[in-house]
Design a protein around this motif. Structure first.
Motif, PDB file in Angstrom:
ATOM      1  N   UNK A   9       0.847  -1.192   0.000  1.00 14.45           N
ATOM      2  CA  UNK A   9       0.000   0.000   0.000  1.00 14.45           C
ATOM      3  C   UNK A   9       0.883   1.244   0.000  1.00 14.45           C
ATOM      4  N   UNK A  10       0.634   2.192  -0.921  1.00 13.90           N
ATOM      5  CA  UNK A  10       1.448   3.403  -0.969  1.00 13.90           C
ATOM      6  C   UNK A  10       1.197   4.360   0.194  1.00 13.90           C
ATOM      7  N   UNK A  11       0.155   4.098   0.984  1.00 20.10           N
ATOM      8  CA  UNK A  11      -0.144   4.943   2.145  1.00 20.10           C
ATOM      9  C   UNK A  11       0.427   4.357   3.428  1.00 20.10           C
ATOM     10  N   UNK A  27      -6.150  -1.738 -17.743  1.00 16.59           N
ATOM     11  CA  UNK A  27      -7.177  -1.171 -16.872  1.00 16.59           C
ATOM     12  C   UNK A  27      -6.551  -0.191 -15.891  1.00 16.59           C
ATOM     13  N   UNK A  28      -7.309   0.818 -15.531  1.00 16.69           N
ATOM     14  CA  UNK A  28      -6.951   1.687 -14.420  1.00 16.69           C
ATOM     15  C   UNK A  28      -8.196   1.843 -13.568  1.00 16.69           C
ATOM     16  N   UNK A  29      -8.055   1.575 -12.277  1.00 13.95           N
ATOM     17  CA  UNK A  29      -9.219   1.636 -11.385  1.00 13.95           C
ATOM     18  C   UNK A  29      -8.751   1.954  -9.974  1.00 13.95           C
ATOM     19  N   UNK A  30      -9.697   2.269  -9.104  1.00 15.81           N
ATOM     20  CA  UNK A  30      -9.401   2.632  -7.720  1.00 15.81           C
ATOM     21  C   UNK A  30     -10.054   1.616  -6.795  1.00 15.81           C
ATOM     22  N   UNK A  31      -9.270   1.131  -5.817  1.00 13.77           N
ATOM     23  CA  UNK A  31      -9.780   0.260  -4.759  1.00 13.77           C
ATOM     24  C   UNK A  31      -9.220   0.771  -3.439  1.00 13.77           C
ATOM     25  N   UNK A  32     -10.009   0.637  -2.386  1.00 18.18           N
ATOM     26  CA  UNK A  32      -9.545   1.037  -1.063  1.00 18.18           C
ATOM     27  C   UNK A  32      -8.625  -0.030  -0.485  1.00 18.18           C
ATOM     28  N   UNK A  33      -7.594   0.409   0.236  1.00 21.51           N
ATOM     29  CA  UNK A  33      -6.683  -0.503   0.919  1.00 21.51           C
ATOM     30  C   UNK A  33      -7.475  -1.290   1.965  1.00 21.51           C
ATOM     31  N   UNK A  41      -4.827   3.853  -6.524  1.00 23.62           N
ATOM     32  CA  UNK A  41      -4.994   3.782  -7.974  1.00 23.62           C
ATOM     33  C   UNK A  41      -4.199   2.582  -8.484  1.00 23.62           C
ATOM     34  N   UNK A  42      -4.894   1.661  -9.136  1.00 25.57           N
ATOM     35  CA  UNK A  42      -4.276   0.482  -9.741  1.00 25.57           C
ATOM     36  C   UNK A  42      -4.154   0.731 -11.235  1.00 25.57           C
ATOM     37  N   UNK A  43      -2.967   0.511 -11.770  1.00 25.70           N
ATOM     38  CA  UNK A  43      -2.727   0.646 -13.212  1.00 25.70           C
ATOM     39  C   UNK A  43      -2.213  -0.705 -13.701  1.00 25.70           C
TER      40      UNK A  43
END
Length: 60
Positions: A9-11, A27-33, A41-43
Motif C-alpha cells: 500500500x502506498x499509504x 485497466x486503471x481503477x481505484x480500490x480502497x486498501x 490507484x491500480x494501473x
C-alpha cells in the motif's frame, strides 16, 4: 484469467493481495486498501499473457 498479486500500500506500507482480471486488457481503477481504507490507484497493463501492476496514491 485471474491472477493474484501482492503489493505494498502506498499509504500505510502494508502488504496486501489483489485479484487481477487479465481478460479485460489494460485497466486503471481505484480500490480502497484493505488495511487503512485509503483509495489506491491500480494501473494494470497486460497483453493477456504478460502483465505489470503499478499502484499509487490519488495525488501521484
Amino acid at each position: 484469467m485471474l491472477e493474484t498479486q501482492h503489493y505494498q500500500c502506498p499509504y500505510c506500507g502494508e502488504s496486501v493481495q489483489a485479484l487481477l482480471d487479465l481478460s479485460g486488457g489494460d485497466q486503471q481503477y481505484i480500490e480502497d486498501c484493505a488495511v487503512c481504507c485509503r483509495p489506491i490507484v491500480f494501473d494494470l497493463r497486460t497483453d493477456g499473457v504478460d502483465w505489470t501492476l503499478d499502484v499509487r496514491t490519488e495525488d501521484d
